[in-house]
Design a protein around this motif. Sequence first.
Motif, short mmCIF file in Angstrom:
data_model
loop_
_atom_site.label_atom_id
_atom_site.label_comp_id
_atom_site.label_asym_id
_atom_site.label_seq_id
_atom_site.Cartn_x
_atom_site.Cartn_y
_atom_site.Cartn_z
N PHE A 189 2.48 -4.08 13.03
CA PHE A 189 1.13 -3.50 13.50
C PHE A 189 0.21 -4.35 13.72
O PHE A 189 -0.78 -4.24 14.55
CB PHE A 189 1.05 -2.21 12.51
N ILE A 190 -0.15 -5.34 12.71
CA ILE A 190 -1.16 -6.37 12.93
C ILE A 190 -1.05 -7.10 13.94
O ILE A 190 -2.04 -7.27 14.80
CB ILE A 190 -1.12 -7.17 11.59
N MET A 191 0.10 -7.36 14.36
CA MET A 191 0.21 -8.04 15.76
C MET A 191 -0.09 -7.34 17.03
O MET A 191 -0.84 -7.52 17.81
CB MET A 191 1.86 -8.39 16.05
N ALA A 192 0.16 -5.92 16.90
CA ALA A 192 -0.26 -4.90 17.90
C ALA A 192 -1.74 -4.90 18.05
O ALA A 192 -2.27 -5.05 19.24
CB ALA A 192 0.39 -3.77 17.79
N VAL A 193 -2.22 -4.92 16.92
CA VAL A 193 -3.86 -4.63 16.65
C VAL A 193 -4.44 -5.89 17.24
O VAL A 193 -5.34 -6.01 18.01
CB VAL A 193 -4.16 -4.18 15.47
N ALA A 194 -3.79 -7.12 16.94
CA ALA A 194 -4.40 -8.29 17.45
C ALA A 194 -4.36 -8.55 18.99
O ALA A 194 -5.20 -9.19 19.56
CB ALA A 194 -3.63 -9.51 16.59
N ALA A 195 -3.28 -8.15 19.49
CA ALA A 195 -3.25 -8.19 20.94
C ALA A 195 -4.39 -7.34 21.61
O ALA A 195 -4.82 -7.86 22.64
CB ALA A 195 -1.77 -7.54 21.39
N ALA A 196 -4.57 -6.27 21.16
CA ALA A 196 -5.81 -5.18 21.49
C ALA A 196 -6.94 -5.88 21.23
O ALA A 196 -8.00 -5.79 22.30
CB ALA A 196 -5.49 -3.93 20.80
N GLU A 197 -7.23 -6.39 20.04
CA GLU A 197 -8.36 -7.05 19.84
C GLU A 197 -8.75 -8.35 20.94
O GLU A 197 -9.88 -8.51 21.31
CB GLU A 197 -8.43 -7.72 18.49
N VAL A 198 -7.62 -9.14 21.19
CA VAL A 198 -7.81 -10.18 22.01
C VAL A 198 -8.28 -9.65 23.43
O VAL A 198 -9.09 -10.18 24.11
CB VAL A 198 -6.46 -11.21 21.87
N ALA A 199 -7.62 -8.78 23.85
CA ALA A 199 -7.76 -8.35 25.17
C ALA A 199 -9.19 -7.85 25.22
O ALA A 199 -9.89 -8.40 26.38
CB ALA A 199 -6.78 -6.91 25.48
#
Lengths: 103, 178
Positions: free
Chosen positions: A67-77
């Motif tokens: 889940f942290i990876m998914a949130v990090a992807a959203a954050e980077v976008a």
Amino acid sequence: MLNGIPINYYIMLSAVLFIIGAVGVMARRNAIIIFMCIELMLNAVNLMLVAFSTLHNDANGQVFVFFIMAVAAAEVAVGLAILSMVYRNFKSIDIDLLSRLKN
Amino acid sequence: MLGFTITQWLFGTLSLMAIMFALMMVFTRSPVNSALYLIMTFFCIAGHYLLLNAQFLAVVQIVVYAGAIMVLFLYIIMLMNLNADEEPRKHVLTRAIAAIIGGMLLFVMIGALRGAEQLQMVQGGASQIGLVKNLGKVLFTEFLFPFEIASVLLLAALVGAIMIGKRDTNINSKETTN
């Protein structure tokens, strides 16, 4: 058969990686590099979570990392979209110039 | 080999490489080189996941972080045409203070975490929970609702990124007429 590694080594490794990221956030002015340092800090935390999840034989830690990876992807976008807007308006991504909110 | 097993050799090599590439990422002046070093750091961390038998996360780390996120970073860096010559630098004093604060933080963290879970060994080879089958079972039974929420979050981020990145002439013209 693989032999074990003491959990303390993983704690030290992720503490060192986290602090390298924190020093990068404090020492650099380029907003993109600061973003990359935040990614490094997130990765240090992920490594710690995976190590403890393997230690206690509990899958919750690894799901949390997912889940942290998914949130990090959203954050980077979103963050990179904001940075490109900042660059369009200021022609620079030097964060020391971005002090308009101060006044 | 000096009394170390192959796992310990791999752990030591991967740790040293991860720390070295992370340091180079922070202290390199050129943003493109910085991003490439960060990709190398991510690969080292993926190797650590493999060592812990978290195969699914190792693959996701390479695909999502080294593949998607860092390509996005490199794309933005090249779009802005950043290079080492125009790189803004902080004052020497500020950088020294940052290094001192980092050292003190490291000291505090190591001091605080030193006694935690002493002498327990991580048995990477024995653990089966990191395999896709077992992780998928947990993800789609116990964590089904957060999984769906994550997809909504990604959709919201997608729409938000497009709305922020769009050159909206309408809003600007309204502001000028007002």
